[in-house]
Scaffold this motif. Structure first.
Motif, PDB file in Angstrom:
ATOM      1  N   ALA A 127      42.635  21.302  30.227  1.00  0.00           N
ATOM      2  CA  ALA A 127      43.626  21.876  31.135  1.00  0.00           C
ATOM      3  C   ALA A 127      43.079  23.148  31.763  1.00  0.00           C
ATOM      4  O   ALA A 127      42.425  23.956  31.093  1.00  0.00           O
ATOM      5  CB  ALA A 127      44.913  22.191  30.378  1.00  0.00           C
ATOM      6  N   THR A 128      43.318  23.321  33.050  1.00  0.00           N
ATOM      7  CA  THR A 128      42.948  24.561  33.720  1.00  0.00           C
ATOM      8  C   THR A 128      43.903  25.652  33.261  1.00  0.00           C
ATOM      9  O   THR A 128      45.117  25.514  33.410  1.00  0.00           O
ATOM     10  CB  THR A 128      43.035  24.408  35.245  1.00  0.00           C
ATOM     11  N   PHE A 129      43.363  26.727  32.684  1.00  0.00           N
ATOM     12  CA  PHE A 129      44.249  27.793  32.211  1.00  0.00           C
ATOM     13  C   PHE A 129      44.269  28.999  33.141  1.00  0.00           C
ATOM     14  O   PHE A 129      45.250  29.733  33.177  1.00  0.00           O
ATOM     15  CB  PHE A 129      43.907  28.208  30.774  1.00  0.00           C
ATOM     16  N   VAL A 130      43.207  29.221  33.904  1.00  0.00           N
ATOM     17  CA  VAL A 130      43.189  30.257  34.940  1.00  0.00           C
ATOM     18  C   VAL A 130      42.173  29.857  35.999  1.00  0.00           C
ATOM     19  O   VAL A 130      41.431  28.887  35.840  1.00  0.00           O
ATOM     20  CB  VAL A 130      42.802  31.665  34.400  1.00  0.00           C
ATOM     21  N   ARG A 131      42.133  30.635  37.106  1.00  0.00           N
ATOM     22  CA  ARG A 131      41.130  30.437  38.144  1.00  0.00           C
ATOM     23  C   ARG A 131      40.451  31.775  38.423  1.00  0.00           C
ATOM     24  O   ARG A 131      40.953  32.828  38.052  1.00  0.00           O
ATOM     25  CB  ARG A 131      41.772  29.889  39.422  1.00  0.00           C
ATOM     26  N   ASN A 132      39.300  31.701  39.085  1.00  0.00           N
ATOM     27  CA  ASN A 132      38.561  32.911  39.427  1.00  0.00           C
ATOM     28  C   ASN A 132      37.967  32.739  40.820  1.00  0.00           C
ATOM     29  O   ASN A 132      37.604  31.624  41.209  1.00  0.00           O
ATOM     30  CB  ASN A 132      37.446  33.167  38.413  1.00  0.00           C
ATOM     31  N   GLU A 133      37.892  33.822  41.573  1.00  0.00           N
ATOM     32  CA  GLU A 133      37.363  33.735  42.928  1.00  0.00           C
ATOM     33  C   GLU A 133      36.256  34.763  43.146  1.00  0.00           C
ATOM     34  O   GLU A 133      36.171  35.772  42.448  1.00  0.00           O
ATOM     35  CB  GLU A 133      38.471  33.960  43.961  1.00  0.00           C
ATOM     36  N   ILE A 134      35.413  34.479  44.122  1.00  0.00           N
ATOM     37  CA  ILE A 134      34.332  35.386  44.504  1.00  0.00           C
ATOM     38  C   ILE A 134      34.851  36.417  45.499  1.00  0.00           C
ATOM     39  O   ILE A 134      35.593  36.086  46.430  1.00  0.00           O
ATOM     40  CB  ILE A 134      33.158  34.597  45.122  1.00  0.00           C
ATOM     41  N   GLN A 135      34.460  37.663  45.290  1.00  0.00           N
ATOM     42  CA  GLN A 135      34.769  38.733  46.227  1.00  0.00           C
ATOM     43  C   GLN A 135      33.479  39.474  46.586  1.00  0.00           C
ATOM     44  O   GLN A 135      32.456  39.352  45.893  1.00  0.00           O
ATOM     45  CB  GLN A 135      35.780  39.721  45.630  1.00  0.00           C
TER      46      GLN A 135
END
Length: 274
Positions: A127-135
């Motif tokens: 299960a996906t529990f969080v997401r992360n993005e590039i900045q």
């Protein structure tokens, strides 16, 4: 001619009661056959308490928030003890496939988790529990005036990139290549923390790193969100392992990570909700 008011036919009480009962039955049937509500994306907090050890393999970048998660989990479950093995996600997955004893695995990307699902080593779908993005990270005040992804290609702008084998490096390439952006003066670092260090030492003007790396910097750098990063958002999966030595406690920990209280700890660390 005298018009008489139309007479209303009264239904016998027995007939009326039968019709009322029929409508009630139909309503009850509709409620029973209605589709279940959509998955809200998190697991409700349970009152079930567990105890005993739990061994969790987790990507090294999760060290800080998972430390807070385990402290809260142990507080709510007296007698439970969470032990972590941190490291490179791919290396941890290889250890598990080789027989290393573990109860749960948390990765920084679905590709790493596939190493386990391909061999049927997880107890159900991860299960996906969080997401992360590039900045784009710069020093406070943004001395070079970088306001877009295209600015990283300007002559004279030094950009710290993660190696392509690192999650932040792989994500950066999924952004740069499709948008035709070639960094003019790149340097390469093994991970996001090292890339940020180059900006902090003024050896680079900017870095392409995850927002969680920027949040962990304590304000020594600032992050710029840009629209081209959307297709490269990373989904972080977690799963209980199929042959977990401590399955009940492991599942309770996975559920806590995905619960509203667990998610609050993770979003405070800079992660995005699924």
């Amino acid at each position: 001619m005298t018009h008489r008011p139309a007479r209303r036919t009264r239904l016998p009480r027995r007939t009326l009661a039968a019709r009322t009962l029929g409508v009630s039955a139909l309503l009850l049937l509709a409620a029973c056959t209605a589709p279940p509500p959509l998955d809200s994306g998190f697991v409700p907090q349970t009152t079930v308490r567990v105890s005993g050890p739990v061994t969790v393999f987790a990507a090294d970048s999760l060290r800080e928030p998972f430390g807070k998660l385990s402290a809260e989990f142990e507080k709510r479950n007296p007698g439970a003890e969470v032990t972590f093995r941190y490291g490179d996600g791919a290396g941890l997955a290889t250890s598990i496939t080789g027989g290393a004893p573990a109860d749960a695995f948390a990765a920084t990307g679905p590709g790493t988790m596939e190493t386990l699902t391909d061999q049927d080593l997880t107890a159900g779908p991860p299960a996906t529990f969080v997401r992360n993005e590039i900045q784009i990270a710069t020093l406070p005040g943004n001395p070079q005036g970088i306001v877009s992804l295209a600015d990283l290609a300007r002559p004279g702008v030094k950009v710290a990139l993660c190696d392509e084998t690192a999650p932040c490096g792989a994500a950066a390439q999924r952004i740069l290549t499709p948008n035709g952006v070639t960094v003019a003066q790149p340097t390469y670092a093994p991970d996001g923390e090292s890339a940020l260090a180059e900006v902090q030492r003024r050896e680079a003007d900017a870095a392409l790193v995850h927002r969680t790396d920027i949040r962990a910097s304590g304000g020594t750098v600032v992050g710029l969100t840009f629209p081209e990063s959307a297709p490269a958002i990373d989904n972080l999966p977690i799963a209980r392992l199929k042959h977990a030595p401590h399955a009940e406690a492991a599942q309770a920990f996975v559920d806590f990570v995905r619960s509203p209280d667990g998610r609050k700890i993770l979003t405070d660390a800079g992660y995005l909700a699924p």
